[in-house]
Design an enzyme around this catalytic site. Structure first.
Site, mmCIF file in Angstrom:
data_model
loop_
_atom_site.group_PDB
_atom_site.id
_atom_site.type_symbol
_atom_site.label_atom_id
_atom_site.label_comp_id
_atom_site.label_asym_id
_atom_site.label_seq_id
_atom_site.Cartn_x
_atom_site.Cartn_y
_atom_site.Cartn_z
ATOM 1 N N HIS A 125 31.153 25.935 -0.125
ATOM 2 C CA HIS A 125 31.983 26.579 -1.127
ATOM 3 C C HIS A 125 31.714 25.922 -2.483
ATOM 4 O O HIS A 125 31.312 24.754 -2.549
ATOM 5 C CB HIS A 125 33.466 26.445 -0.787
ATOM 6 C CG HIS A 125 33.888 27.251 0.406
ATOM 7 N ND1 HIS A 125 33.896 28.624 0.398
ATOM 8 C CD2 HIS A 125 34.298 26.863 1.645
ATOM 9 C CE1 HIS A 125 34.301 29.073 1.568
ATOM 10 N NE2 HIS A 125 34.542 28.018 2.355
ATOM 11 N N TYR A 164 27.789 24.337 -6.768
ATOM 12 C CA TYR A 164 27.900 23.999 -5.347
ATOM 13 C C TYR A 164 27.156 22.695 -5.054
ATOM 14 O O TYR A 164 26.111 22.415 -5.650
ATOM 15 C CB TYR A 164 27.280 25.103 -4.484
ATOM 16 C CG TYR A 164 27.841 26.488 -4.684
ATOM 17 C CD1 TYR A 164 28.673 27.061 -3.733
ATOM 18 C CD2 TYR A 164 27.508 27.236 -5.814
ATOM 19 C CE1 TYR A 164 29.177 28.350 -3.901
ATOM 20 C CE2 TYR A 164 28.012 28.523 -5.992
ATOM 21 C CZ TYR A 164 28.832 29.077 -5.040
ATOM 22 O OH TYR A 164 29.325 30.343 -5.210
ATOM 23 N N LYS A 216 39.037 24.771 -6.629
ATOM 24 C CA LYS A 216 37.863 24.272 -7.323
ATOM 25 C C LYS A 216 38.302 23.484 -8.555
ATOM 26 O O LYS A 216 39.442 23.617 -9.007
ATOM 27 C CB LYS A 216 36.938 25.431 -7.730
ATOM 28 C CG LYS A 216 36.598 26.352 -6.556
ATOM 29 C CD LYS A 216 35.693 27.461 -6.951
ATOM 30 C CE LYS A 216 35.611 28.556 -5.897
ATOM 31 N NZ LYS A 216 35.546 28.126 -4.515
#
Length: 283
Positions: free
Chosen positions: A228, A220, A260
Site C-alpha cells: 500500500h 510506495y 497514509k
C-alpha cells in the site's frame, strides 16, 4: 498536527540506479501521450527500473497493454539513458489507406458474426417469455420469426460503435521514426514535479500518480502489487507563499483517513527538494 521535515524520507534509502543500455527502450509518442506496447519492455521498466505507468487496455476482466507513462517517468528514463521517445509518423499513402480500410472492414465483419452469435444465445434463453408477450398483443408469428426480428433489432454493429482490439505494437508506419526530445515531454509537467519525482525515485521508492487523492504522487516502499502507499505527496510550487490552514487540515485529514502520511514537497533556495510531513495527532 505535528510537522517533521525530511526525517521520514531517511528510511529505505538506496543508491541511485544508473544504467547505460546499448539498445534503449523505445517509447511511443502519440497525441501528446507516451506509451509502451511491448510486454518485455513493460516488464523491464517495472521490475528493473521501478517505472509503473498505467495500463489503459481492458479485456473487461483485467487491464492490459498499452501502458501510458507519466511525463515525469518519461523524463527520468531519458535522463538516465534507459529509454528514448519516438514518434512513428503515419504516412497516409493510397496503399496505407487501403490496408487500413481492409483491416477495419475485416474486423467489423468478424465482430458482427461474434456479436450476433452471442446475442442469439442470450435471446434463446428469453424467447419463450418474449413470444408470450407478443401473443398477448396478437402477434401470431412463429418463435423463429420473432427471434430473428429481435436479433436484427439488437445486433447493429457499425464502425462508430465497434470494439477495437488492444495492440501490442503501434498502429502506425514504423518506417519513419522521429525522436521526441525532453523539452516536448516537459510541456506536460513542470521542473518542480519532475525534480520531486526523480528525488523520490532515487531514494528507492515506487511512485504513481496521486490524482485519486487530489495530490501529485503516491509513494510506495515496494511494488504496488504487494504494498500500500505510505505517502501522499503534494508539490508546492511557491514555498514562500502562505498555505491556508484549511488546506493543510483537509490534506492531513484525507491522508490520515486512508492511512497514509501527508507530505508537502518543494524546492528550496538551493534547488534541492525539501519535504514536510503532516502527522495528525488526536488531542
Amino acid at each position: 498536527m505535528k510537522f517533521t521535515q525530511n526525517s521520514i524520507f531517511k528510511v529505505f534509502l538506496k543508491q541511485p540506479f544508473v544504467t547505460n543500455l546499448e539498445n534503449m527502450i523505445e517509447l511511443d509518442y502519440c497525441h501528446g501521450g507516451i506509451f509502451v506496447f511491448d510486454a518485455d519492455d513493460w516488464a523491464t521498466l517495472r521490475k528493473t527500473h521501478r517505472i509503473l505507468g498505467t495500463l489503459i487496455g481492458n479485456t473487461n476482466v483485467v487491464q492490459t497493454l498499452p501502458l501510458k507513462l507519466l511525463p515525469e517517468e518519461v523524463l527520468l528514463l531519458i535522463d538516465k539513458g534507459i529509454a528514448k521517445v519516438v514518434d512513428r509518423k503515419f504516412v497516409d499513402t493510397p496503399e496505407v489507406t487501403k490496408k487500413y480500410e481492409e483491416f477495419e472492414n475485416g474486423l467489423l465483419a468478424h465482430e458482427k458474426v461474434v456479436y450476433k452469435n452471442n446475442r442469439k444465445r442470450q435471446l434463446e434463453v428469453m424467447i419463450d417469455a418474449i413470444v408470450a408477450a407478443k401473443r398477448k398483443r396478437g402477434d401470431d408469428r412463429s418463435s423463429e420469426e420473432i427471434l430473428n426480428e429481435e436479433l436484427e433489432k439488437s445486433c447493429t454493429v457499425t464502425k462508430e460503435n465497434m470494439i477495437w482490439p488492444t495492440f501490442l505494437t503501434p498502429l502506425s508506419n514504423s518506417g519513419i521514426c522521429v525522436d521526441v526530445y525532453r523539452e516536448v515531454i516537459l510541456q506536460n509537467t513542470s521542473d518542480l514535479k519532475y525534480s520531486i519525482y526523480r528525488d523520490l525515485w532515487e531514494k528507492g521508492y515506487y511512485i504513481t500518480t496521486g490524482h485519486k487523492f487530489g495530490a501529485d504522487f503516491l509513494v510506495y516502499l515496494g511494488d504496488p502489487i504487494a504494498y500500500h502507499a505510505i505517502f501522499v505527496v503534494h508539490c508546492v510550487h511557491d514555498p514562500d507563499k502562505a498555505i491556508h490552514s484549511t488546506e493543510i487540515v483537509a490534506f492531513g485529514r484525507l491522508a490520515t483517513a486512508v492511512k497514509k502520511r501527508a507530505v508537502l514537497a518543494s524546492l528550496n533556495s538551493e534547488k534541492q527538494v525539501s519535504y514536510i510531513t503532516i502527522n495528525w495527532i488526536d488531542a
